[in-house]
Design a protein around this motif. Structure first.
Motif: not given
Length: 301
Positions: A235-239
């Motif tokens: 759920f990390t934005f930058n992945n």
């Protein structure tokens, strides 16, 4: 006595004409020597030296571009996603027609083990010969493409273009066989179509490894599903890896839906030909990928 004096006079007088002739010839040579202006005019009329050909430089630029190493950029991701869509189209029509998968070898491996233990299921649930052909040609293409990639360069632009063109030719051949002869569930024509599609798919899957994007395998979904679900940064934005897996799975679903729709409306041969055309588009797109500049090592004295 007079004769002796005359002969002596002739002896001493004979060199005079010779000296006169020598001086005259030297004078004529001096008269015929070109003036400085004439020398300048003569030098101006000489044939100019040919200019060096400029085509060599342009040829080198084209060749260097074609043999450059492609960078794994966003455009390369888009190309793999497109190949995934066309792979989904192939599998959507290969299983209804031949009871095997042209690209997804997980199911074929399980079916082949069932055929060994439960041969009575042959013809009911699967076709053993078709499954064996699909798995065998897929593995052969993966091995051949992978080993040649080690020699040529896995991300060599010309190599990737050539691979996609060959894959497209194989897929077009399979579609042409179906278009001319129809669909045979078993037999030599069925093996030919399955073998062509599986060989093209095996070569294609190697590209995701070559471009260092294992999240986009272009064919197998099981690992992508598992890796997506267990990702600690889900759920990390930058992945970026997570995003690649999601887009890959969506592309596979879209490809399967397109393949099923084409299969239902105009037939499986058209779906296969569409997949071959997509591979040609990706081959053309490889011309525009960024390339890695050669590293310049600093020399120490």
């Amino acid at each position: 006595m007079a004769d002796k004096q005359s002969s002596q006079g002739q002896l001493f007088a004979s060199p005079a004409p010779m000296a006169h002739a020598t001086s005259q010839s030297s004078f004529e040579e001096m008269m015929h020597q070109p003036s400085p202006q004439e020398k300048k005019d003569t030098s101006n009329t000489q044939t100019p030296a040919p200019k060096p050909a400029t085509s060599t430089k342009s040829d080198n630029i084209v060749w260097n571009h074609l043999t450059a190493t492609i960078k794994p950029t966003l455009l390369a991701e888009a190309e793999l996603i497109l190949l995934t869509i066309f792979t989904g189209i192939q599998d959507a029509v290969s299983f209804p027609d031949y009871h095997c998968f042209a690209s997804n070898q997980t199911g074929n491996t399980v079916f082949l083990m069932l055929a060994l233990v439960l041969p009575e299921l042959n013809g009911k649930m699967f076709i053993t010969a078709n499954i064996g052909a699909a798995l065998g040609f897929f593995l052969a293409a993966g091995w051949l493409t992978g080993q040649l990639s080690h020699i040529i360069g896995p991300r060599n632009r010309l190599w990737l273009i050539l691979c996609n063109c060959i894959q497209a030719a194989l897929v077009f051949s399979a579609g042409a066989i179906q278009y001319v002869y129809g669909v045979d569930l078993e037999g030599s024509r069925a093996i030919a179509v399955i073998g062509l599609l599986a060989f093209a798919s095996g070569s294609q899957v190697v590209q995701s490894r070559s471009l260092a994007m294992t999240e986009i395998s272009t064919a197998m979904a099981t690992a992508a599903w598992v890796d997506l679900l267990i990702d600690p940064r889900l759920f990390t934005f930058n992945n970026r890896p997570r995003t690649r897996r999601i887009v890959f799975l969506l592309a596979l679903v879209v490809g399967a839906l397109l393949g099923a729709a084409i299969y239902r409306t105009v037939g499986s041969s058209v779906a296969i030909l569409v997949s071959g055309g997509g591979k040609l588009i990706v081959a053309f797109m490889y011309l525009f990928n960024e390339f890695e500049k050669p590293k310049v090592e600093d020399s120490t004295v």
